[in-house]
Design a protein around this motif. Structure first.
Motif, PDB file in Angstrom:
ATOM      1  N   VAL A   1      41.043  59.811  21.674  1.00 17.80           N
ATOM      2  CA  VAL A   1      41.487  61.199  21.545  1.00 17.80           C
ATOM      3  C   VAL A   1      41.062  61.750  20.188  1.00 17.80           C
ATOM      4  CG1 VAL A   1      43.484  60.849  23.048  1.00 17.80           C
ATOM      5  CG2 VAL A   1      43.734  60.537  20.588  1.00 17.80           C
ATOM      6  N   GLU A   2      40.998  63.066  20.110  1.00 20.98           N
ATOM      7  CA  GLU A   2      40.727  63.712  18.829  1.00 20.98           C
ATOM      8  C   GLU A   2      42.014  63.735  18.020  1.00 20.98           C
ATOM      9  OE1 GLU A   2      39.076  67.903  16.893  1.00 20.98           O
ATOM     10  OE2 GLU A   2      39.219  67.668  19.080  1.00 20.98           O
ATOM     11  N   ILE A   3      41.956  63.261  16.790  1.00 20.20           N
ATOM     12  CA  ILE A   3      43.163  63.125  15.981  1.00 20.20           C
ATOM     13  C   ILE A   3      43.158  64.007  14.741  1.00 20.20           C
ATOM     14  CG2 ILE A   3      43.512  60.754  16.751  1.00 20.20           C
ATOM     15  CD1 ILE A   3      42.392  59.842  14.020  1.00 20.20           C
ATOM     16  N   GLY A   4      42.035  64.660  14.473  1.00 20.56           N
ATOM     17  CA  GLY A   4      41.907  65.403  13.223  1.00 20.56           C
ATOM     18  C   GLY A   4      42.909  66.523  13.051  1.00 20.56           C
ATOM     19  N   GLN A   5      43.349  67.137  14.159  1.00 17.09           N
ATOM     20  CA  GLN A   5      44.244  68.280  14.064  1.00 17.09           C
ATOM     21  C   GLN A   5      45.705  67.918  14.341  1.00 17.09           C
ATOM     22  OE1 GLN A   5      42.968  71.249  12.906  1.00 17.09           O
ATOM     23  NE2 GLN A   5      41.206  69.888  12.661  1.00 17.09           N
ATOM     24  N   LEU A   6      46.002  66.638  14.542  1.00 16.81           N
ATOM     25  CA  LEU A   6      47.386  66.236  14.775  1.00 16.81           C
ATOM     26  C   LEU A   6      48.172  66.301  13.466  1.00 16.81           C
ATOM     27  CD1 LEU A   6      46.914  63.135  17.121  1.00 16.81           C
ATOM     28  CD2 LEU A   6      47.513  65.473  17.761  1.00 16.81           C
ATOM     29  N   PRO A   7      49.457  66.659  13.528  1.00  9.99           N
ATOM     30  CA  PRO A   7      50.253  66.769  12.295  1.00  9.99           C
ATOM     31  C   PRO A   7      50.509  65.432  11.613  1.00  9.99           C
ATOM     32  CG  PRO A   7      51.623  67.110  14.242  1.00  9.99           C
ATOM     33  CD  PRO A   7      50.207  67.084  14.721  1.00  9.99           C
ATOM     34  N   SER A   8      50.432  64.334  12.361  1.00 11.18           N
ATOM     35  CA  SER A   8      50.594  62.997  11.788  1.00 11.18           C
ATOM     36  C   SER A   8      49.830  62.016  12.673  1.00 11.18           C
ATOM     37  CB  SER A   8      52.078  62.611  11.692  1.00 11.18           C
ATOM     38  OG  SER A   8      52.689  62.635  12.967  1.00 11.18           O
ATOM     39  N   PRO A   9      49.495  60.832  12.143  1.00 12.49           N
ATOM     40  CA  PRO A   9      48.680  59.887  12.916  1.00 12.49           C
ATOM     41  C   PRO A   9      49.376  59.451  14.206  1.00 12.49           C
ATOM     42  CG  PRO A   9      48.741  59.276  10.596  1.00 12.49           C
ATOM     43  CD  PRO A   9      49.765  60.350  10.775  1.00 12.49           C
ATOM     44  N   PRO A  10      48.615  59.267  15.287  1.00 11.31           N
ATOM     45  CA  PRO A  10      49.203  58.792  16.538  1.00 11.31           C
ATOM     46  C   PRO A  10      49.402  57.280  16.498  1.00 11.31           C
ATOM     47  CG  PRO A  10      46.859  59.081  16.825  1.00 11.31           C
ATOM     48  CD  PRO A  10      47.174  59.540  15.423  1.00 11.31           C
ATOM     49  N   LEU A  11      50.197  56.782  17.427  1.00  8.80           N
ATOM     50  CA  LEU A  11      50.385  55.341  17.536  1.00  8.80           C
ATOM     51  C   LEU A  11      49.087  54.703  18.006  1.00  8.80           C
ATOM     52  CD1 LEU A  11      53.890  55.157  19.282  1.00  8.80           C
ATOM     53  CD2 LEU A  11      53.359  55.271  16.839  1.00  8.80           C
ATOM     54  N   GLY A  12      48.777  53.533  17.458  1.00  5.68           N
ATOM     55  CA  GLY A  12      47.544  52.858  17.823  1.00  5.68           C
ATOM     56  C   GLY A  12      47.752  51.649  18.704  1.00  5.68           C
ATOM     57  N   SER A  13      49.016  51.296  18.957  1.00  2.34           N
ATOM     58  CA  SER A  13      49.326  50.130  19.778  1.00  2.34           C
ATOM     59  C   SER A  13      50.426  50.483  20.770  1.00  2.34           C
ATOM     60  CB  SER A  13      49.779  48.963  18.892  1.00  2.34           C
ATOM     61  OG  SER A  13      50.349  47.921  19.668  1.00  2.34           O
ATOM     62  N   ILE A  14      50.256  50.053  22.009  1.00  2.00           N
ATOM     63  CA  ILE A  14      51.259  50.341  23.040  1.00  2.00           C
ATOM     64  C   ILE A  14      52.607  49.721  22.678  1.00  2.00           C
ATOM     65  CG2 ILE A  14      51.886  49.792  25.437  1.00  2.00           C
ATOM     66  CD1 ILE A  14      49.016  50.336  26.218  1.00  2.00           C
ATOM     67  N   ASP A  15      52.587  48.556  22.025  1.00  2.00           N
ATOM     68  CA  ASP A  15      53.843  47.897  21.641  1.00  2.00           C
ATOM     69  C   ASP A  15      54.694  48.782  20.731  1.00  2.00           C
ATOM     70  OD1 ASP A  15      53.222  45.665  23.109  1.00  2.00           O
ATOM     71  OD2 ASP A  15      52.410  44.530  21.414  1.00  2.00           O
ATOM     72  N   GLN A  16      54.055  49.678  19.990  1.00  2.00           N
ATOM     73  CA  GLN A  16      54.805  50.560  19.091  1.00  2.00           C
ATOM     74  C   GLN A  16      55.654  51.573  19.855  1.00  2.00           C
ATOM     75  OE1 GLN A  16      51.087  51.684  16.898  1.00  2.00           O
ATOM     76  NE2 GLN A  16      52.337  51.331  15.083  1.00  2.00           N
ATOM     77  N   ALA A  17      55.333  51.789  21.118  1.00  2.00           N
ATOM     78  CA  ALA A  17      56.054  52.791  21.912  1.00  2.00           C
ATOM     79  C   ALA A  17      57.068  52.178  22.870  1.00  2.00           C
ATOM     80  CB  ALA A  17      55.060  53.642  22.703  1.00  2.00           C
ATOM     81  N   LEU A  18      56.846  50.944  23.283  1.00  2.00           N
ATOM     82  CA  LEU A  18      57.692  50.335  24.306  1.00  2.00           C
ATOM     83  C   LEU A  18      59.142  50.218  23.848  1.00  2.00           C
ATOM     84  CD1 LEU A  18      55.386  47.486  25.672  1.00  2.00           C
ATOM     85  CD2 LEU A  18      55.691  49.820  26.520  1.00  2.00           C
ATOM     86  N   GLY A  19      60.055  50.590  24.745  1.00  2.00           N
ATOM     87  CA  GLY A  19      61.484  50.480  24.468  1.00  2.00           C
ATOM     88  C   GLY A  19      62.058  51.635  23.683  1.00  2.00           C
ATOM     89  N   LYS A  20      61.205  52.543  23.212  1.00  2.00           N
ATOM     90  CA  LYS A  20      61.689  53.684  22.438  1.00  2.00           C
ATOM     91  C   LYS A  20      61.878  54.893  23.351  1.00  2.00           C
ATOM     92  CE  LYS A  20      59.724  52.055  18.110  1.00  2.00           C
ATOM     93  NZ  LYS A  20      58.831  52.345  16.962  1.00  2.00           N
ATOM     94  N   THR A  21      62.561  55.900  22.839  1.00  2.00           N
ATOM     95  CA  THR A  21      62.827  57.099  23.630  1.00  2.00           C
ATOM     96  C   THR A  21      62.308  58.328  22.897  1.00  2.00           C
ATOM     97  OG1 THR A  21      65.023  57.347  22.624  1.00  2.00           O
ATOM     98  CG2 THR A  21      64.889  56.090  24.670  1.00  2.00           C
ATOM     99  N   PRO A  22      61.678  59.266  23.602  1.00  2.00           N
ATOM    100  CA  PRO A  22      61.200  60.493  22.961  1.00  2.00           C
ATOM    101  C   PRO A  22      62.373  61.384  22.538  1.00  2.00           C
ATOM    102  CG  PRO A  22      60.115  60.110  25.081  1.00  2.00           C
ATOM    103  CD  PRO A  22      61.290  59.191  25.016  1.00  2.00           C
ATOM    104  N   VAL A  23      62.230  62.035  21.401  1.00  2.00           N
ATOM    105  CA  VAL A  23      63.252  62.992  20.968  1.00  2.00           C
ATOM    106  C   VAL A  23      63.029  64.343  21.639  1.00  2.00           C
ATOM    107  CG1 VAL A  23      63.645  61.831  18.778  1.00  2.00           C
ATOM    108  CG2 VAL A  23      61.877  63.586  18.922  1.00  2.00           C
ATOM    109  N   VAL A  24      61.816  64.558  22.148  1.00  2.00           N
ATOM    110  CA  VAL A  24      61.487  65.755  22.932  1.00  2.00           C
ATOM    111  C   VAL A  24      60.640  65.302  24.115  1.00  2.00           C
ATOM    112  CG1 VAL A  24      61.551  67.359  20.976  1.00  2.00           C
ATOM    113  CG2 VAL A  24      59.411  66.206  21.549  1.00  2.00           C
ATOM    114  N   GLY A  25      60.540  66.135  25.134  1.00  2.00           N
ATOM    115  CA  GLY A  25      59.698  65.796  26.270  1.00  2.00           C
ATOM    116  C   GLY A  25      58.233  65.699  25.861  1.00  2.00           C
ATOM    117  N   ILE A  26      57.513  64.758  26.458  1.00  2.00           N
ATOM    118  CA  ILE A  26      56.101  64.542  26.142  1.00  2.00           C
ATOM    119  C   ILE A  26      55.288  64.745  27.415  1.00  2.00           C
ATOM    120  CG2 ILE A  26      54.386  62.902  25.287  1.00  2.00           C
ATOM    121  CD1 ILE A  26      56.624  61.484  23.788  1.00  2.00           C
ATOM    122  N   GLY A  27      54.317  65.646  27.364  1.00  2.00           N
ATOM    123  CA  GLY A  27      53.486  65.928  28.522  1.00  2.00           C
ATOM    124  C   GLY A  27      52.446  64.850  28.765  1.00  2.00           C
TER     125      GLY A  27
END
Length: 226
Positions: free
Chosen positions: A127-153
């Motif tokens: 994905v293009e990351i240059g315009q994101l407000p902060s770096p995206p996660l680079g590993s799926i393990d970083q997301a597993l088991g967590k919950t979004p604070v807002v809905g994610i499309g």
């Protein structure tokens, strides 16, 4: 007379050619800016495109071009790289369109706020990351088991600030308190005064009524450093 006119025309033509040769090639300026950006972003997955300069621009030809990044400049999105002539002292700004790409964790489907993220909910994608407000996660393990604070499309890159770790301590829960000091460790019991996830701080009321603050280091466990 005709011969003189031909000679004069030839000389004028040579003069025009020499004058043109003394004019800076604008495409060389854009190439110099692009090459500078590519060197600076050599370790990145980047697409760099220079915008054309005004064709009416006229600068003296220079054989000592130097590219530089203006103060507070950055090489992402619409960027500016300066090109100057070290010999003659003139400089010009070249506009570059820079896209930065990286493998990032994106939502495989729409994920509701508060929903626990499972392995089937996310995937790695360039994905293009240059315009994101902060770096995206680079590993799926970083997301597993967590919950979004807002809905994610669907297809949206996940960032750390979009997610919350699950709480392992709830208000009123009995917890074990570990006090680590210089060469000693003391344990005790208390009641949590708030909700917290691993690595977060939480206040605990000890059995003698004292309130202490520590870091959650396990399920039902808080470590306090005096």
């Amino acid at each position: 007379m005709i011969r003189f006119a031909l000679i004069l025309t030839s000389l004028l033509g040579l003069g025009i050619t020499c004058q043109a040769a003394d004019k800076q090639d604008l495409s060389l300026l854009t190439r110099t800016a692009e090459q500078f950006a590519r060197r600076q972003l050599a370790d990145s997955d980047a697409k760099i495109t220079a915008r054309k300069l005004d064709p009416n621009l006229s600068l003296p030809a220079c054989d000592s071009l130097e590219a530089y990044l203006p103060p507070n400049g950055r090489l992402s999105g619409r960027s500016t790289v300066g090109v100057r002539c070290a010999r003659d002292g003139w400089s010009i700004n070249v506009t570059l369109d820079i896209q930065l790409f990286s493998q990032a964790v994106v939502a495989s489907r729409a994920i509701r706020a508060g929903e626990v993220i499972q392995a089937t909910d996310v995937q790695l994608q360039r994905v293009e990351i240059g315009q994101l407000p902060s770096p995206p996660l680079g590993s799926i393990d970083q997301a597993l088991g967590k919950t979004p604070v807002v809905g994610i499309g669907q297809g949206i890159p996940l960032r750390a600030d979009m997610l919350r770790a699950p709480a392992v301590i709830q208000p009123g829960q009995s917890v074990r308190i570990l006090v680590n000091g210089d060469g000693f460790q003391v344990s005790g019991e208390g009641k949590a005064l708030g909700q917290a996830a691993l690595g977060q701080s939480v206040s605990i009321r000890t059995n003698n009524g004292q309130v202490v603050t520590g870091v959650v280091t396990g399920v039902g466990q808080v470590t306090v450093t005096p």
